[in-house]
Design a protein around this motif. Structure first.
Motif, mmCIF file in Angstrom:
data_model
loop_
_atom_site.group_PDB
_atom_site.id
_atom_site.type_symbol
_atom_site.label_atom_id
_atom_site.label_comp_id
_atom_site.label_asym_id
_atom_site.label_seq_id
_atom_site.Cartn_x
_atom_site.Cartn_y
_atom_site.Cartn_z
ATOM 1 N N ALA A 70 0.822 -1.208 0.000
ATOM 2 C CA ALA A 70 0.000 0.000 0.000
ATOM 3 C C ALA A 70 0.857 1.259 0.000
ATOM 4 O O ALA A 70 0.485 2.267 -0.597
ATOM 5 C CB ALA A 70 -0.935 -0.017 1.211
ATOM 6 N N LYS A 71 2.011 1.224 0.660
ATOM 7 C CA LYS A 71 2.903 2.381 0.655
ATOM 8 C C LYS A 71 3.466 2.643 -0.737
ATOM 9 O O LYS A 71 3.663 3.783 -1.138
ATOM 10 C CB LYS A 71 4.068 2.174 1.634
ATOM 11 C CG LYS A 71 3.689 2.292 3.080
ATOM 12 C CD LYS A 71 4.914 2.073 3.950
ATOM 13 C CE LYS A 71 4.574 2.082 5.418
ATOM 14 N NZ LYS A 71 5.757 1.807 6.253
ATOM 15 N N ASN A 109 -4.505 1.920 -7.113
ATOM 16 C CA ASN A 109 -5.313 1.157 -8.054
ATOM 17 C C ASN A 109 -5.130 -0.345 -7.890
ATOM 18 O O ASN A 109 -5.676 -1.124 -8.644
ATOM 19 C CB ASN A 109 -4.979 1.577 -9.495
ATOM 20 C CG ASN A 109 -3.557 1.234 -9.898
ATOM 21 O OD1 ASN A 109 -2.740 0.835 -9.068
ATOM 22 N ND2 ASN A 109 -3.249 1.411 -11.179
ATOM 23 N N GLY A 110 -4.334 -0.766 -6.925
ATOM 24 C CA GLY A 110 -4.122 -2.186 -6.661
ATOM 25 C C GLY A 110 -3.055 -2.814 -7.529
ATOM 26 O O GLY A 110 -2.867 -4.025 -7.486
ATOM 27 N N ALA A 111 -2.368 -2.019 -8.329
ATOM 28 C CA ALA A 111 -1.293 -2.521 -9.179
ATOM 29 C C ALA A 111 -0.108 -1.575 -9.073
ATOM 30 O O ALA A 111 -0.270 -0.376 -8.895
ATOM 31 C CB ALA A 111 -1.764 -2.617 -10.623
ATOM 32 N N LEU A 112 1.073 -2.152 -9.201
ATOM 33 C CA LEU A 112 2.289 -1.335 -9.145
ATOM 34 C C LEU A 112 2.838 -1.156 -10.551
ATOM 35 O O LEU A 112 3.113 -2.120 -11.253
ATOM 36 C CB LEU A 112 3.362 -2.000 -8.291
ATOM 37 C CG LEU A 112 3.196 -1.979 -6.791
ATOM 38 C CD1 LEU A 112 4.358 -2.699 -6.122
ATOM 39 C CD2 LEU A 112 3.094 -0.574 -6.283
ATOM 40 N N SER A 113 3.004 0.089 -10.947
ATOM 41 C CA SER A 113 3.712 0.366 -12.195
ATOM 42 C C SER A 113 5.196 0.398 -11.872
ATOM 43 O O SER A 113 5.600 0.417 -10.713
ATOM 44 C CB SER A 113 3.262 1.704 -12.774
ATOM 45 O OG SER A 113 3.690 2.760 -11.931
ATOM 46 N N PHE A 114 6.028 0.422 -12.927
ATOM 47 C CA PHE A 114 7.463 0.470 -12.705
ATOM 48 C C PHE A 114 7.843 1.739 -11.948
ATOM 49 O O PHE A 114 8.665 1.709 -11.046
ATOM 50 C CB PHE A 114 8.229 0.399 -14.027
ATOM 51 C CG PHE A 114 9.709 0.490 -13.833
ATOM 52 C CD1 PHE A 114 10.438 -0.607 -13.397
ATOM 53 C CD2 PHE A 114 10.388 1.689 -14.048
ATOM 54 C CE1 PHE A 114 11.805 -0.527 -13.197
ATOM 55 C CE2 PHE A 114 11.748 1.777 -13.853
ATOM 56 C CZ PHE A 114 12.460 0.667 -13.430
#
Length: 150
Positions: free
Chosen positions: A96-97, A103-108
């Motif tokens: 979450a940090k 949005n529940g997804a991590l971009s690069f």
């Protein structure tokens, strides 16, 4: 007047020293008990037989292995099973940090945000690259190790 004060102080010191010497001398004359006789083989067996019994109701330490302790740390509801939610709960806070737009997804860029911020902070002249001096500022700060005084 000074001589009188020095004389009184000298008398008090001499009296105190005499009292302390007298008490120390009296204590050294006190009789000490005789040393116990050496235990023979028969005496040693009798002494071992009269050893103190176990204390009733003394708690015993659990003999859990490291893996059992680790398992019970994760198994929050103590049902003997680890669910995916129990296993992932500590990682959700860290995720979450990093998830800046939630949005529940991590971009690069979200994943590399700390490194990007570190680069931008070290690039003092805003040239888009780091000189050797600027790069040296990005080195992790080492913690001071305190030596044990054991």
């Amino acid at each position: 007047m000074k001589r009188i004060m020095v004389g009184v102080a000298a008398i008090l010191l001499a009296t105190t020293g005499g009292v302390l010497f007298w008490q120390g001398h009296a204590e050294s004359r006190a009789s000490l008990p005789d040393a116990p006789a050496a235990l023979g083989p028969t005496s040693a067996r009798l002494f071992a037989a009269t050893a103190l019994p176990e204390l009733p109701g003394a708690p015993e330490a659990s003999q859990k292995t490291r893996e059992q302790k680790r398992f019970h740390r994760v198994d929050k509801d103590d049902d003997g099973k680890i669910t995916a939610a129990e296993l992932l709960a500590p990682r959700q806070k860290a995720f979450a940090k990093l998830d800046a737009d939630h949005n529940g997804a991590l971009s690069f860029n979200e994943w590399a945000a700390k490194t990007i911020g570190k680069f931008q902070g070290a690039d003092d002249d805003r040239s888009g690259w780091l000189t050797a001096t600027e790069y040296a500022e990005t080195a992790p700060k080492r913690k001071a190790h305190t030596r044990c005084s054991c």
